[in-house]
Each structure stands twice: as C-alpha cells, then as structure tokens.
Design an enzyme around this catalytic site. Structure first.
Site, short mmCIF file in Angstrom:
data_model
loop_
_atom_site.label_atom_id
_atom_site.label_comp_id
_atom_site.label_asym_id
_atom_site.label_seq_id
_atom_site.Cartn_x
_atom_site.Cartn_y
_atom_site.Cartn_z
N ASP A 1 -4.71 9.39 -23.50
CA ASP A 1 -5.20 10.52 -22.72
C ASP A 1 -5.03 11.83 -23.51
O ASP A 1 -4.08 11.98 -24.27
CB ASP A 1 -4.36 10.58 -21.43
CG ASP A 1 -4.91 11.54 -20.42
OD1 ASP A 1 -6.10 11.45 -20.11
OD2 ASP A 1 -4.12 12.39 -19.92
N ASP B 1 -4.86 -2.45 -6.09
CA ASP B 1 -3.69 -2.89 -6.84
C ASP B 1 -4.03 -3.95 -7.88
O ASP B 1 -5.19 -4.35 -8.03
CB ASP B 1 -2.61 -3.40 -5.88
CG ASP B 1 -3.16 -4.39 -4.87
OD1 ASP B 1 -4.05 -5.17 -5.25
OD2 ASP B 1 -2.74 -4.36 -3.70
N GLU C 1 -8.78 10.26 -26.44
CA GLU C 1 -9.74 11.09 -25.70
C GLU C 1 -9.67 12.54 -26.18
O GLU C 1 -8.59 13.14 -26.15
CB GLU C 1 -9.41 11.06 -24.20
CG GLU C 1 -10.32 11.96 -23.38
CD GLU C 1 -9.69 12.46 -22.08
OE1 GLU C 1 -10.43 12.68 -21.13
OE2 GLU C 1 -8.46 12.65 -22.02
N ASP D 1 0.81 -1.23 0.00
CA ASP D 1 0.00 0.00 0.00
C ASP D 1 0.84 1.28 0.00
O ASP D 1 0.45 2.29 -0.57
CB ASP D 1 -0.96 0.01 1.20
CG ASP D 1 -2.04 -1.07 1.07
OD1 ASP D 1 -2.10 -1.72 0.01
OD2 ASP D 1 -2.79 -1.27 2.04
CA CA Z 1 -2.29 -2.81 -1.98
#
Ligand code: CA
Length: 607
Positions: free
Chosen positions: A320, A155, A349, A134
């Site tokens: 993008d 994730d 986009e 994390d």
């Molecule tokens: Ca994680």
C-alpha cells in the site's frame, strides 16, 4: 494493618507479566541468521534474560521501559521449544517457551506474474461464510450491514466457500485487501488501519483460516497476494498507544496530513518542507505514520512480512501507498524479503499518471539511476494505463490526444520500464469508480476487457464487475465496495450460482470467463512482444507475437462500421492468411479487407 501486610508481601511474590512476544515463533534455516524478539509488558526492562538452547547474543532496552528486545543468533540453531527466563536479582520472575520451527516451504515457489489474472476483492464485502464472527467482543466496530461504511460480515470462510466461482472465472491469483486486526471504532471494514500485525482480525477468521485459504488456493494451482501496509498503522495499534521510542511514529506539533505529491521523490526542485510532508505527514488522522528509518521498527516490519510468507504460505505482496514510505529503509525491507524468497513478487502502489514517475519505482529503473536511486521494488501498478482505459472508451479520437490514442501513447512510454511484463494493469480497483459506472454499456466492458487481457503486464480485475456490478466513487467508497450478491444468506439470489444469475449477470460473467480462460494458456500474451499502429479513425490495432505465435487485436472504438484495409498491417500479419477470432469464435480471412463492427474488439489468433 492487614492491608499493609499484603502490600509488603506482594513485591516478594511479584512475577513479570509478558503481554506480547513478537514474532510469536520463528524458523530455523533462514538465510538471515539474526532474530530480534520483542517482549512487551509492564516494566520489563528491569529484567535480565536467560535463554536455554538458543544463542541470546544481547538484550536491548529502549526509552519505553515496557519493552525488551532479545537479539538471537540462529546459526546452528536447532528446531524446538526453548525456555526463556526473566530474572530479577537471582530470582526467575517469569518463564516462557519460544518455538523455533522447521521450515516446511520451498523458498523458490512461483510467485504471481504475467501468466496470472489477479482477482481483487474486499473480504468484508464478498461473502459471509460465518455469521457467528460478524462482531467480536474485543473489537469496537460491530456489524451494521445497513451502513455503507459499516462492517458487513464478509470473511475468510466466505472466500474459501466461493473459490470454485473464482476458479471457474479463470482468475489464478487473488489479492485481498488487508486482514490483520483493525480496531478502529468506525469504517474499519477496509482494514488499512491495522492494530495487530500478527493476528488476522477475528471478524474475518483466524490465522489458521488464512493459512487454510492459501492451502486451498495452492491445491487449485492458484496464488494468494497479501496486501501489506508499511506506511501506517491504525491509531488503535497497541504500539501506537504505547510506542517503544519517540521516533517510532512521525509526530507533528499539530496534525499534519501528507501532501500526497508522490512525484516529489524525483523532483529536482522539491523543498524540504514538501518532502517532509509527503513522507511524514499522516494519510488520515486515524492512521499513524510510521518512521521506517527507525531501525527497530524497520526490523519489526521485515520480520512480520517474512513471518506471514512463511507461516501462511502467501505468494506475493501488494504494498500500500509505497511512495509515502521513507525510500531508503524500504530498499532494506525489500532486500530482506527477497533474500529469503528470491522469486517473491511485490507490487507497490503509487497512484501517479505519468509513466516517468511510475517506472521510476521499478527495480533497475534507468530514470531513477540518473538520480542514483534503485527502489528494489519488482513491480509497479500501471496507473498511466488505468487513466487511459478509464477515459478512452467514451471518447472519439480528436487531435491525436483522446480515445484509442490514450492507450497508444501510454504504450509508447514502455521503453522507460526495466520489466514491462511485471507491471500490474487494471481499469479499476477498490479506490476508483467502477468501470461499469464509467461505461454502463456491455459493449464498452467488452472492449476494455479485451484490451486488459491482451496488453502487456499482469491484469487485475475487481470483484463483481464480472457480473456487471456498478458503483460510483462520488457517492463514497462504500458505493464502490458493495456486497457481492449471494454472499449473504438473506440475499434473494446468488450470482455465485449460475442458475440464479440474471440475464445481464450471465452475459458479463460468460464473456469474462471466456476471455480470461483463453488468456490462461497463451504465453504469447504473457511474455510476447508488442507491435502497434497509429490509431486511425478510432481504430487501434496491435499484435502480440513470439517466434511461435501471433495474436492480432483490433479495437474499433468508433460508432461506425469500418472497412479495414489489412495492407497496412503486413508487418504484423507476416504472410499469414487466416485467423480465429476468440470472442465471436469465427474464422477470419486475412487475404482481403476486414469489416469491423462499431464499438467492437477483435482478438484474432493468426494461423
Ligand atoms: Ca462473518
């Protein structure tokens, strides 16, 4: 004296240090036989370079002495691990190995197309499959799930663990917002300000995990769409901190934002300063605007894109902020990718509402041809239809402008598109209000999904809306990007698990699943023609048809029950007498008038 002695001896033993070699490896058998390898490290430009077993054609230095570019010719190149020496005078100061791999992927794989339904998700907000990653010691933005703009820990492992869920829903392709490292100190979770283009952000997992996701999807007959950003890198990017050349990035005397006026491209009256600000202005202060006209940068973006396709096995790109890039070098970028992978689909986009400006960007646009432009971009996003869909279902049709007429009028402009089946259609994404906020009632959701799953193009849905998730754009991006319930161990209930879904979540999910899975085998929806009728009394009727089959769609957007005379639609019905309505699973008799319920959509397979 002792220190002086060390100081004098040190240069004799000094070795060259290379911090980066990019691309980190390459493949034999590419159509383009040229390869440019970037070396980065302290004062590298003073070295000569010799390669064993590879044809090193030239060595280029740039203004910044920390860079060297090695130009290889890979004609007749064999696969292997080759020694490359950095030499000063007659002494070898550093040796490293460069790998040329054998290709293991067919180049003509099926990319995403109108037979797919695309599931868009934000990896940080979908599921946390590995709580140990994390936060990361090298990366500034740490886990903070209580902050809407913070990192929440989702994730790649979380996505891989929940592929059964996406597959059951019926989606056949997933578009993940960017995953390469983004070392912004805050709001890095969206990952559009990338800081290393060859490394999956370790808070999502590893490069191998990304490849594993692609492989897992392919085993299920599903596809992976990578979100690629050519317009900007994060200001934390190592090359933004120490650019190879002054013209690598667009700089201004004072910070200058882009003006976002994408229509400038085709505007015959546009001023030079407006064009400059559109293309060279920065998207936000934390994202450095790249100069795609710099040949070495363009080549870097080309090789990086190809590297990911070949390495991970991805099936398509979503690009993008496409119209913010310099258009001419972007043609080269697209051509280089499509030379290696001719079937590879790429959707750009360009957030504009007028079909003229949207279709302008699709390859072979007759409108762009007037100005001598051909983007080479296979697919565009239909923001015109998005604009119609997000308003139409809460309006009555007044003055032939509102409600169903919005959708009808959008489709009337389809003649502008060279390939209307290859446009991405959607009612929401990670930058917009959620449809369940715009339309809180389930019956509205049903009408929108019925339209999305039967209109021309490639439908894209947004994670969580299929279980009724809401989010308000006005409250900030964090609100439309909430965590999927059940993605975190501490979540009380998991919507991934059918038994734990609330009755509301179950209604949304079951309806969505039914519709998407129905669409899956209907080539008449994927590739069929369209016939539609002027909306009357807030009822829009259209047909999708081919030689073999025909689907009639009726959307009653009015709060009143209506008795629909079918005579008017005889061209579409073409003599058929009955049909099967997909949502209610009922037989329909087409011989007489049809009673249509208030605010209800009908998808009728004609027989
Ligand atoms: Ca994680």
């Amino acid at each position: 004296m002792k220190y002086l002695f060390i100081y004098l001896l040190f240069p004799l033993f000094a070795t060259a240090q290379i911090d980066r070699v990019e691309p980190p490896f390459w493949w034999q058998g590419m159509k383009n036989k040229k390869l440019k390898v970037l070396l980065y490290g302290d004062d590298l430009s003073k070295y000569d370079v010799k390669a064993q077993g590879m044809n090193l054609v030239s060595i280029e230095g740039v203004e910044n002495k920390n860079y060297l570019f090695l130009n290889f010719d890979l004609t007749n190149q064999e696969a292997g691990n080759f020694k490359i020496n950095l030499i000063e005078g007659k002494k070898t100061k550093h040796t490293f190995r460069y790998e040329i791999k054998s290709r293991n992927r067919n180049f003509d794989f099926s990319s995403f197309d109108s037979s797919d339904v695309v599931y868009l998700l934000m990896p940080d907000r979908f599921a946390n499959g590995n709580p140990l990653n994390d936060s990361h010691p090298d990366l500034k933005d740490k886990l903070n799930r209580s902050d809407k703009d913070g990192r929440h820990g989702g994730d790649l492992e979380g996505i891989i663990k929940n592929l059964d869920y996406i597959e059951e829903l019926g989606a056949t392709a997933i578009w993940l917002t960017p995953l390469c490292e983004d070392n912004d100190p805050s709001v890095s979770y969206h990952t559009y300000g990338q800081s290393d283009l060859y490394r999956i952000d370790p808070r999502y997992g590893s490069n191998q995990d990304y490849k594993r996701l692609a492989t897992s999807l392919h085993k299920r007959g599903m596809k992976l769409i990578m979100d690629y950003v050519t317009n900007h890198w994060g200001t934390q990017h190592w090359m933004v901190k120490d650019p190879p050349t002054k013209d690598w990035i667009h700089y201004f005397e004072e910070y200058t934002n882009t003006n976002h006026r994408k229509e400038i491209h085709s505007d015959p009256y546009a001023s030079i300063i407006d064009k400059k600000e559109l293309l060279k202005g920065w998207f936000v202060p934390t994202m450095a605007d790249l100069n795609q006209s710099q040949p070495k940068l363009l080549n870097y973006l080309i090789q990086n894109a190809i590297w990911w396709i070949e390495f991970a096995g991805i099936d398509g790109f979503r690009v993008d902020t496409f119209p913010y890039n310099n258009p001419k070098p972007m043609i080269k970028w697209l051509e280089a990718i499509r030379l290696e992978y001719p079937t590879f689909n790429i959707v750009g986009e360009g957030w504009m509402y007028n079909s003229i400006h949207l279709s302008y960007w699709q390859e072979n646009s007759p409108i762009a041809a007037i100005q001598g432009f051909n983007s080479k971009l296979p697919s565009v996003k239909d923001f015109a239809l998005y604009n119609a869909l997000t308003k139409a279902f809460s309006e009555r049709d007044e003055y032939w402008e509102h409600g169903m007429t919005r959708i009808y009028k959008t489709l009337q402009n389809d003649f502008l598109y060279p390939n209307i089946n290859n446009v991405l259609i959607f009612a929401e994404n990670h930058d917009t209000n959620r449809i369940n906020d715009s339309y809180p009632e389930f019956k509205s959701y049903k009408r929108i999904m019925a339209a999305l799953m039967t209109l021309r193009g490639i439908p894209q849905i947004y994670y969580g809306s299929e279980i009724g998730m809401t989010g308000k754009k006005e409250k900030g991006d964090g609100d439309i990007r909430r965590d999927f319930p059940g993605g975190w161990k501490s979540d009380k209930k998991s919507a991934f698990n059918e038994k734990e879904r609330t009755p509301v979540q179950r209604s949304y999910f079951n309806f969505t699943k039914k519709l998407i899975n129905w669409r899956r085998t209907k080539s008449v929806i994927h590739k069929g023609k369209t016939l539609h009728y002027v909306p009357e009394n807030d009822v829009y009727v259209y047909f999708r048809y081919s030689e073999k089959s025909c689907v009639m769609v009726i959307i009653n957007n009015s709060p009143k029950k209506q008795n629909l005379s079918l005579d008017r639609f005889h061209e579409g019905i073409a003599g058929r007498t009955n049909g099967y309505e997909v949502i209610s699973e009922k037989q329909i008799n087409l011989a007489k008038n049809l009673e249509v319920l208030p605010e209800t959509a009908y998808i009728i397979e004609l027989r």
